[in-house]
Enzyme design. Structure first.
Site, mmCIF file in Angstrom:
data_model
loop_
_atom_site.group_PDB
_atom_site.id
_atom_site.type_symbol
_atom_site.label_atom_id
_atom_site.label_comp_id
_atom_site.label_asym_id
_atom_site.label_seq_id
_atom_site.Cartn_x
_atom_site.Cartn_y
_atom_site.Cartn_z
ATOM 1 N N THR A 47 -7.137 -6.159 -1.010
ATOM 2 C CA THR A 47 -6.522 -6.852 0.233
ATOM 3 C C THR A 47 -7.006 -8.087 0.339
ATOM 4 O O THR A 47 -8.112 -8.407 0.318
ATOM 5 C CB THR A 47 -6.748 -6.018 1.465
ATOM 6 N N ARG B 268 1.539 6.510 4.573
ATOM 7 C CA ARG B 268 0.151 6.051 4.709
ATOM 8 C C ARG B 268 0.136 4.723 5.070
ATOM 9 O O ARG B 268 0.716 3.695 4.415
ATOM 10 C CB ARG B 268 -0.600 6.498 3.506
ATOM 11 N N VAL B 269 -0.839 4.407 5.995
ATOM 12 C CA VAL B 269 -0.989 3.117 6.437
ATOM 13 C C VAL B 269 -2.485 2.910 6.488
ATOM 14 O O VAL B 269 -3.208 3.769 7.149
ATOM 15 C CB VAL B 269 -0.517 2.877 7.937
ATOM 16 N N GLY B 270 -3.047 1.752 5.966
ATOM 17 C CA GLY B 270 -4.665 1.616 6.008
ATOM 18 C C GLY B 270 -4.866 0.988 7.231
ATOM 19 O O GLY B 270 -4.368 0.800 8.065
ATOM 20 N N ASP B 271 -5.968 0.303 6.968
ATOM 21 C CA ASP B 271 -6.835 -0.851 7.953
ATOM 22 C C ASP B 271 -6.154 -2.097 8.099
ATOM 23 O O ASP B 271 -6.240 -2.604 9.256
ATOM 24 C CB ASP B 271 -8.409 -0.770 7.574
ATOM 25 N N THR C 199 -11.782 -5.419 3.221
ATOM 26 C CA THR C 199 -11.151 -4.949 2.050
ATOM 27 C C THR C 199 -11.679 -3.741 1.653
ATOM 28 O O THR C 199 -12.807 -3.091 1.948
ATOM 29 C CB THR C 199 -10.964 -6.061 0.880
ATOM 30 N N GLY D 71 -9.253 1.570 3.307
ATOM 31 C CA GLY D 71 -8.953 1.417 4.645
ATOM 32 C C GLY D 71 -9.452 2.516 5.744
ATOM 33 O O GLY D 71 -9.639 2.588 6.771
HETATM 34 N N1 GLY Z 1 -7.592 -2.223 2.794
HETATM 35 C C1 GLY Z 1 -6.321 -1.866 2.575
HETATM 36 C C2 GLY Z 1 -5.953 -0.455 2.570
HETATM 37 O O1 GLY Z 1 -7.046 0.485 2.805
HETATM 38 O O2 GLY Z 1 -4.873 -0.133 2.854
#
Ligand code: GLY
Length: 331
Positions: free
Chosen positions: A192, A220-223, A243, A246
């Site tokens: 990221t 799925r959604v990350g941080d 990065t 997440g």
């Molecule tokens: N840090 C990016 C993700 O996990 O989607």
């Protein structure tokens, strides 16, 4: 005498920000709200930092800052460079798809006043960070998701575009043969871009944008688009971004944690180290994931720390520009 490590918000005016050394010298007796009044010496500004060695993105942000524009403009235009770069397979166009073959993007942006906007699971739009900024500026909301975010983007004038490239389509076809999902440390799997900047006025902003983990479970959604996890900015204190995997950043609300640790007196470096250590405490012995944190304080001091060697961040300021390797939890 007790060493005082708590920064009262109201002390953090342009004239009231304290340096770490001034804090160390300042001693008070149980006066939690007493202001620390020693001004910082020569805060570094403007300045921009971003995760990894994204030279073109940081250079763009630096140009914007040097023109006298805001940190908010700088971080948006900076990360847009990576969103448009088809060779970057972790961000924007050319990002790798999920396991169902959908390229879904996550991004957020945050300004000096604590305003923020975010999009998650956004498809067919090259610049999710700009849609996130529109969410912040044109709606009373903070997060828009999926089809709603996409519809909003079209209403705002964004164009529909296929985010696949020839390369990512081919790779996906190849991946389907085994459909094996694994995170690979430091390989371009989830690298990221998170960016933090301080402008000529001393104001801080941040942005974070990603296509997330390659071949993730659909939905799925990350941080990265989660305010406080992948990005957090507090104009009185500093900013942080993340990065890596997440899920682990979300579990500790990593970026918010790091900014709060800086508020309590830690340097950006110390705060990032503590952030990673908190994650490792919850994952004792686990070595199969990477996280990198990056932070900046109001003085323009920066720091970073990661789980495994290999994470770097790029810094651009009047002191020059460089790609900095950071220390890691494991050697
Ligand atoms: N840090 C990016 C993700 O996990 O989607």
């Amino acid at each position: 005498m007790k060493r005082r490590k708590f920064l009262k918000n109201s002390s953090l005016t342009a004239a009231g920000l304290v340096s770490a050394s001034a804090m160390a010298a300042c001693k008070t007796e149980n006066k939690v709200d007493e202001a620390l009044a020693t001004p910082a010496l020569d805060p570094i500004k403007p300045i921009v930092v971003c995760t990894w060695n994204f030279f073109n993105a940081s250079e763009k942000a630096w140009e914007v800052l040097k023109s006298g524009a805001s940190a908010l403009d700088a971080v948006e235009q900076g990360v847009m460079i990576e969103e448009a770069d088809e060779k970057n397979e972790t961000v924007g166009k050319g990002g790798r798809p999920d396991r169902d073959g959908n390229v879904t993007l996550d991004a957020c942006i945050m300004d000096k006043d604590g305003n923020c906007g975010s999009v998650v699971y956004l498809q067919n739009i090259v610049h999710p960070v700009s849609v996130a900024r529109k969410v912040m500026e044109e709606t009373p909301h903070i997060i828009l998701a999926g089809k709603g975010a996409e519809k909003f983007a079209y209403e705002q004038g964004f164009k529909k575009e296929d985010l696949f490239t020839e390369s990512t389509r081919k790779q996906y076809q190849e991946w389907l043969k085994t459909s094996k999902y694994e995170t690979t440390i430091n390989i371009e799997n989830h690298d990221t871009i998170g960016m933090l900047a301080i402008d000529e006025n001393g104001d801080i902003a941040g942005a974070c944008t990603t296509s997330g983990m390659a071949y993730k479970v659909g939905g799925r959604v990350g941080d990265s688009p989660i305010i406080g996890a992948g990005l957090y900015v507090d104009n009185e204190v500093g900013g942080a971004t993340a990065t890596g995997v997440g899920e682990e950043v979300i579990r500790t609300v990593g970026s918010f944690l790091i900014v709060e640790l800086m508020r309590q007196g830690k340097s950006p470096q110390e705060a990032c180290e503590e952030g990673v250590k908190r994650i490792m405490k919850k994952n004792e012995g686990r070595k199969d994931f990477q996280i990198g944190f990056l932070a900046i304080n109001k003085n323009g001091e920066t720091g970073g720390y990661c789980v495994h060697p290999g994470f770097t961040y790029r810094e651009y300021s009047t002191n020059g520009h460089e790609n900095r390797e950071v220390k890691s939890f494991y050697q």
